[in-house]
Design an enzyme around this catalytic site. Structure first.
Site, PDB file in Angstrom:
ATOM      1  N   GLY A  10       0.827  -1.214   0.000  1.00 53.60           N
ATOM      2  CA  GLY A  10       0.000   0.000   0.000  1.00 53.60           C
ATOM      3  C   GLY A  10       0.855   1.256   0.000  1.00 53.60           C
ATOM      4  N   GLY A  13      -0.181   4.558  -1.508  1.00 49.80           N
ATOM      5  CA  GLY A  13      -1.307   5.267  -0.879  1.00 49.80           C
ATOM      6  C   GLY A  13      -0.823   6.432  -0.037  1.00 49.80           C
ATOM      7  N   ILE A  15      -0.787   7.255   3.490  1.00 49.11           N
ATOM      8  CA  ILE A  15       0.139   7.140   4.621  1.00 49.11           C
ATOM      9  C   ILE A  15       1.432   6.451   4.172  1.00 49.11           C
ATOM     10  CG2 ILE A  15       0.482   6.225   6.953  1.00 49.11           C
ATOM     11  CD1 ILE A  15      -2.498   6.371   7.419  1.00 49.11           C
ATOM     12  N   VAL A  61      -2.017  -7.924  -2.625  1.00 50.13           N
ATOM     13  CA  VAL A  61      -1.544  -8.603  -1.411  1.00 50.13           C
ATOM     14  C   VAL A  61      -2.213  -9.978  -1.223  1.00 50.13           C
ATOM     15  CG1 VAL A  61      -0.910  -6.496  -0.175  1.00 50.13           C
ATOM     16  CG2 VAL A  61      -3.237  -7.405   0.054  1.00 50.13           C
ATOM     17  N   ALA A  82      -4.716  -2.030   1.869  1.00 51.33           N
ATOM     18  CA  ALA A  82      -6.015  -2.424   2.413  1.00 51.33           C
ATOM     19  C   ALA A  82      -7.135  -1.676   1.713  1.00 51.33           C
ATOM     20  CB  ALA A  82      -6.064  -2.109   3.911  1.00 51.33           C
ATOM     21  N   TYR A 186     -15.239  -3.035   8.146  1.00 51.47           N
ATOM     22  CA  TYR A 186     -13.862  -2.530   8.017  1.00 51.47           C
ATOM     23  C   TYR A 186     -13.113  -2.671   9.339  1.00 51.47           C
ATOM     24  CZ  TYR A 186     -10.125   0.975   7.977  1.00 51.47           C
ATOM     25  OH  TYR A 186      -8.918   1.626   8.111  1.00 51.47           O
ATOM     26  N   LYS A 190      -9.723  -4.743  10.492  1.00 56.24           N
ATOM     27  CA  LYS A 190      -8.542  -4.125  11.124  1.00 56.24           C
ATOM     28  C   LYS A 190      -8.198  -4.892  12.401  1.00 56.24           C
ATOM     29  CE  LYS A 190      -7.235  -1.916   8.246  1.00 56.24           C
ATOM     30  NZ  LYS A 190      -5.849  -1.783   7.795  1.00 56.24           N
TER      31      LYS A 190
HETATM   32  N1  LIG Z   1      -6.046   7.363   6.798  1.00 57.36           N
HETATM   33  C1  LIG Z   1      -6.438   7.104   8.040  1.00 57.36           C
HETATM   34  O1  LIG Z   1      -6.849   8.002   8.791  1.00 57.36           O
HETATM   35  C2  LIG Z   1      -6.348   5.685   8.582  1.00 57.36           C
HETATM   36  C3  LIG Z   1      -6.923   5.442   9.830  1.00 57.36           C
HETATM   37  C4  LIG Z   1      -6.849   4.162  10.348  1.00 57.36           C
HETATM   38  C5  LIG Z   1      -6.203   3.157   9.637  1.00 57.36           C
HETATM   39  N2  LIG Z   1      -5.661   3.403   8.408  1.00 57.36           N
HETATM   40  C6  LIG Z   1      -5.002   2.288   7.710  1.00 57.36           C
HETATM   41  O2  LIG Z   1      -3.741   2.718   7.207  1.00 57.36           O
HETATM   42  C7  LIG Z   1      -3.446   2.041   5.997  1.00 57.36           C
HETATM   43  C8  LIG Z   1      -3.128   3.045   4.901  1.00 57.36           C
HETATM   44  O3  LIG Z   1      -4.277   3.866   4.732  1.00 57.36           O
HETATM   45  P1  LIG Z   1      -4.277   5.099   3.754  1.00 57.36           P
HETATM   46  O4  LIG Z   1      -5.099   6.149   4.403  1.00 57.36           O
HETATM   47  O5  LIG Z   1      -2.906   5.402   3.308  1.00 57.36           O
HETATM   48  O6  LIG Z   1      -5.145   4.509   2.554  1.00 57.36           O
HETATM   49  P2  LIG Z   1      -4.931   4.574   0.961  1.00 57.36           P
HETATM   50  O7  LIG Z   1      -6.178   4.055   0.362  1.00 57.36           O
HETATM   51  O8  LIG Z   1      -4.427   5.913   0.552  1.00 57.36           O
HETATM   52  O9  LIG Z   1      -3.742   3.547   0.725  1.00 57.36           O
HETATM   53  C9  LIG Z   1      -3.966   2.176   0.647  1.00 57.36           C
HETATM   54  C10 LIG Z   1      -3.134   1.659  -0.520  1.00 57.36           C
HETATM   55  O10 LIG Z   1      -3.343   0.250  -0.560  1.00 57.36           O
HETATM   56  C11 LIG Z   1      -3.477  -0.122  -1.912  1.00 57.36           C
HETATM   57  N3  LIG Z   1      -4.259  -1.357  -1.973  1.00 57.36           N
HETATM   58  C12 LIG Z   1      -5.599  -1.526  -1.816  1.00 57.36           C
HETATM   59  N4  LIG Z   1      -5.942  -2.803  -1.976  1.00 57.36           N
HETATM   60  C13 LIG Z   1      -4.782  -3.473  -2.248  1.00 57.36           C
HETATM   61  C14 LIG Z   1      -4.497  -4.832  -2.532  1.00 57.36           C
HETATM   62  N5  LIG Z   1      -5.460  -5.739  -2.592  1.00 57.36           N
HETATM   63  N6  LIG Z   1      -3.208  -5.169  -2.771  1.00 57.36           N
HETATM   64  C15 LIG Z   1      -2.215  -4.238  -2.747  1.00 57.36           C
HETATM   65  N7  LIG Z   1      -2.438  -2.937  -2.488  1.00 57.36           N
HETATM   66  C16 LIG Z   1      -3.714  -2.564  -2.237  1.00 57.36           C
HETATM   67  C17 LIG Z   1      -4.175   1.039  -2.590  1.00 57.36           C
HETATM   68  O11 LIG Z   1      -3.939   1.043  -4.004  1.00 57.36           O
HETATM   69  C18 LIG Z   1      -3.554   2.224  -1.877  1.00 57.36           C
HETATM   70  O12 LIG Z   1      -2.440   2.725  -2.575  1.00 57.36           O
HETATM   71  C19 LIG Z   1      -4.655   1.159   5.679  1.00 57.36           C
HETATM   72  O13 LIG Z   1      -4.371  -0.165   6.089  1.00 57.36           O
HETATM   73  C20 LIG Z   1      -5.759   1.759   6.524  1.00 57.36           C
HETATM   74  O14 LIG Z   1      -6.702   0.773   6.895  1.00 57.36           O
HETATM   75  C21 LIG Z   1      -5.744   4.654   7.866  1.00 57.36           C
END
Ligand SMILES: NC(=O)c1ccc[n+]([C@@H]2O[C@H](COP(=O)([O-])OP(=O)(O)OC[C@H]3O[C@@H](n4cnc5c(N)ncnc54)[C@H](O)[C@@H]3O)[C@@H](O)[C@H]2O)c1
Ligand SMILES: [Zn+2]
Length: 382
Positions: A10, A13, A15, A61, A82, A186, A190
């Site tokens: 990821g 994405g 983070i 993944v 995710a 969701y 997690k």
């Molecule tokens: N943003 C927040 O406030 C927040 C809060 C709690 C938890 N999270 C967790 O942090 C992590 C990153 O979140 P984010 O905000 O950067 O989200 P995001 O959607 O920007 O990044 C997720 C990345 O995962 C990739 N992805 C999705 N499905 C996939 C798969 N099957 N195989 C490979 N890659 C895949 C997407 O293409 C994307 O680039 C996630 O696991 C999310 O659950 C985020």
């Protein structure tokens, strides 16, 4: 041997990409595995902020053939890939469980059965694992109420009641040992992810940490994804001349943490051992109502648009949850540095320059919630 190569799933994405940049600056060799999920990456290509020092691999993944060779050639794995939306998970159940839970199961299966040198494992967990935050009842002391019944929402009685005596209770910062209640698919995934990673980590002696992110905000946050974070959704509305839509009365308390502070904390988790085998809250420690976030965004943008307070609830929403960050402070020496004002100013400056902000798909997402019967009281705002 020290960690040199790090795999970030990821990592294209929001983070993950910030973490990847920091890891490169610190001299690590970084590989990203990312499927370029169309909902997040609408162009279908690597984002413009892709780091030239990183090796990018497009893949899923859930695909062992692509995942395993990357895992076994890394010294650390950061698992962020995710499906990321609370609301959407309530009607795409199979996809959410498959990507999040099964994807993590595959990673762990590889770590248990293949020869590797992985010395640290991070998995992205979430505030969602708590369900409601921690509360204090004037009569009963600390309590952990569950999700509010639909009938309560229908009466617009937004505040939580004590599960013992029924009186209204007040929100207090949530420590990691609060009882966990998952109120949507969701958050269940997690929870699966963090439980599985911490269990396998402990069992096989692989230091593992599960950062529980609160509301992370900052540049590169998806503004066009109506299922993403609330600050991005509102900013995109404001930039499109529309009112930010606030559910309930806007009095929900949250912890908004800047992406830069989050990355600081993740680096500490990778480089120090203090938080090994623990779930750790990652927040700013600052408490704010979501209505004030909507107002702050408008003020910083110089916009006179007022938020639309709908007095409408969503069945899966929690009332309050704010972070107790004592654990990150004491085990890692983490100290958040970015104020809300600084952090949101930065988000806005970035948003003004991103073409993504020009589109707003929120109304469609709202209709989906309405069609699925997930909104309570009255009709959805126009
Ligand atoms: N943003 C927040 O406030 C927040 C809060 C709690 C938890 N999270 C967790 O942090 C992590 C990153 O979140 P984010 O905000 O950067 O989200 P995001 O959607 O920007 O990044 C997720 C990345 O995962 C990739 N992805 C999705 N499905 C996939 C798969 N099957 N195989 C490979 N890659 C895949 C997407 O293409 C994307 O680039 C996630 O696991 C999310 O659950 C985020
Ligand atoms: Zn009570």
């Amino acid at each position: 041997m020290a960690i040199q190569s790090i795999l970030v799933t990821g990592g294209a994405g929001y983070i993950g990409s910030h973490l990847v940049d920091r890891l490169c600056t610190r001299g690590y060799s970084v590989t990203v595995l990312d499927s370029l999920e169309p909902q997040v990456h609408r162009s279908g290509t690597w984002p413009s902020y892709a780091n030239p020092k990183v090796r990018y691999v497009q893949g899923d993944v859930r695909d062992r053939a692509v995942f395993e060779p990357l895992v076994v050639s890394s010294d650390a794995v950061v698992h962020f890939g995710a499906a990321v939306s609370v609301g959407q998970s309530m009607y795409q159940v199979d996809r959410y469980v498959d990507v999040n839970t099964r994807g993590t199961a595959l990673l762990l299966d590889i770590l248990v059965n293949a020869k590797h040198n992985v010395q640290k494992l991070l998995v992205a967990s979430s505030i969602g694992v708590y369900g409601e935050g921690a509360y204090h009842c004037a009569t009963c002391g600390p309590v952990a109420p569950g999700i509010r019944p639909t009938e309560q929402l229908a009466e617009r009685d937004w505040e939580q009641h004590c599960p013992r005596c029924g009186k209204h209770v007040i929100s207090i910062p949530t420590p990691e040992d609060k009882a966990l209640y998952r109120d949507n698919i969701y958050s269940m995934t997690k929870y699966h992810q963090e439980e599985m990673v911490l269990l396998i980590g402990k069992t096989y002696g692989i230091p593992a940490v599960a950062p529980r992110f609160f509301n992370v905000y900052g540049p590169r946050q998806s503004l066009s994804n109506p299922y993403a974070g609330v600050a991005a959704i509102w900013l995109s509305r404001l930039l499109n001349g529309k009112q930010p839509v606030v559910f309930e009365d806007g009095g929900q308390l949250r912890d908004f943490v800047s992406i830069h502070d989050v990355v600081d904390c993740l680096v500490l988790m990778l480089e120090k051992s203090g938080a090994d085998f623990l779930p750790v809250n990652v927040g700013s420690g600052e408490v704010v109502t979501i209505l004030n976030i909507a107002k702050l965004l408008a003020r910083l943008l110089g916009s006179s648009i007022e938020p639309l307070v709908t007095e409408t609830g969503r069945k899966f929403d929690i009332r309050h949850n704010t972070a107790d960050i004592t654990c990150a402070r004491t085990t890692l020496g983490f100290e958040p540095k970015v104020s809300l004002e600084q952090g949101f100013s930065e988000l806005i400056e970035w948003a003004k320059t991103t073409p993504d902000a020009a589109e707003d798909f929120f109304d469609r997402a709202l209709r989906e919630l309405q069609d699925k019967g997930l909104l309570v009281t009255g009709t959805a705002p126009q």
